[in-house]
Design an enzyme around this catalytic site. Structure first.
Site, PDB file in Angstrom:
ATOM      1  N   ASP A 278       0.440  -1.158  -0.064  1.00 13.00           N
ATOM      2  CA  ASP A 278      -0.412   0.150   0.015  1.00 13.00           C
ATOM      3  C   ASP A 278       1.229   0.944  -0.324  1.00 13.00           C
ATOM      4  OD1 ASP A 278      -2.092  -1.345   0.437  1.00 13.00           O
ATOM      5  OD2 ASP A 278      -3.351  -0.835   2.160  1.00 13.00           O
TER       6      ASP A 278
ATOM      7  N   HIS B  37       3.302  -2.496   3.292  1.00 14.45           N
ATOM      8  CA  HIS B  37       3.596  -1.055   2.841  1.00 14.45           C
ATOM      9  C   HIS B  37       5.086  -0.911   2.255  1.00 14.45           C
ATOM     10  CE1 HIS B  37       0.789  -0.966   5.957  1.00 14.45           C
ATOM     11  NE2 HIS B  37       0.206   0.424   4.973  1.00 14.45           N
TER      12      HIS B  37
END
Length: 239
Positions: A51, A197
């Site tokens: 993400d 991430h």
């Protein structure tokens, strides 16, 4: 925003429509009641997702690490960041990874903004399609908080919402490669979708390095258990 002058019953209904879906954030309830939303798929496969990118400093390092591991993944990108770095989005796709939608900005949905939600998801999906050469399939809301407006916007854009079933807590200042590896391993099962991430845009500065360092060990663990690692498009998500 909910208008304070609305009748109490109407205001309550709007609030319930807006925030009710956020109950899906609870991992236990999500796993039991919404396995597809939980990212549960083929029990012989693990979906690897990232993400908050693309980021010109960190994302290329993830691409190099994934290439060295012969692994492809799904990158949930922010439209505002992709608009500034379209070439990086094209690079992600050119290296065989899947691009998906994380919204235009990484904001908290305290108030209903259905029109803005619809506009932002649509324009992010358009940018992703331009970078990848095909329409995206997936949407993951910022912070994993799904609202009525976000859900409706995703459906209007032809996107399926997917959260996760394992994460590394790699956004914290104290995260290390070892802590990320241990946190993912704690709940990792065949059929899981893993959240990491590739950017620290809303994380502690440099926190992405903990996820990057954990990657080889995580992939090795999966392969040792006979699990394939790849993007969501190959995950056989439960309907």
């Amino acid at each position: 925003m909910v208008n304070a002058r609305l009748p109490l019953g109407v205001a309550g209904a709007v609030a319930a429509w807006h925030i009710g879906p956020a109950a899906t954030w609870l991992p236990g309830a999500r796993a039991a009641l919404w396995p597809g939303l939980d990212g549960r798929g083929d029990p012989s496969h693990v979906a690897l997702t990232f993400d908050d990118g693309p980021d010109p400093e960190s994302t290329p390092q993830f691409l190099r690490a994934l290439d060295a591991l012969s692994v492809r993944a799904t990158f949930f990108v922010l439209g505002g960041r992709l608009a500034r770095r379209p070439a990086l989005g094209r690079l992600i796709a050119a290296e065989g990874h899947e691009l998906a939608v994380h919204g235009w900005r990484h904001d908290r949905p305290w108030w209903p903004h259905p029109l803005r939600d619809a506009r932002d998801l649509a324009r992010t999906a358009d940018l992703v399609a331009e970078a990848a050469g095909r329409r995206p399939l997936w949407y993951r809301p910022a912070y994993g908080v799904l609202t009525g407006g976000r859900w409706a916007a995703a459906r209007a854009a032809g996107l399926r919402t997917v959260l996760w079933s394992a994460w590394g807590r790699d956004w914290t200042a104290g995260a290390t490669a070892r802590s990320v590896h241990a946190e993912v391993a704690r709940t990792l099962r065949g059929g899981a979708t893993v959240l990491l991430h590739d950017s620290d845009v809303v994380s502690a500065p440099g926190a992405w390095r903990s996820a990057l360092g954990a990657l080889p060990g995580l992939v090795e663990d999966c392969r040792r258990r006979g699990l394939q690692v790849g993007p969501l498009v190959d995950h056989g998500l439960i309907e």
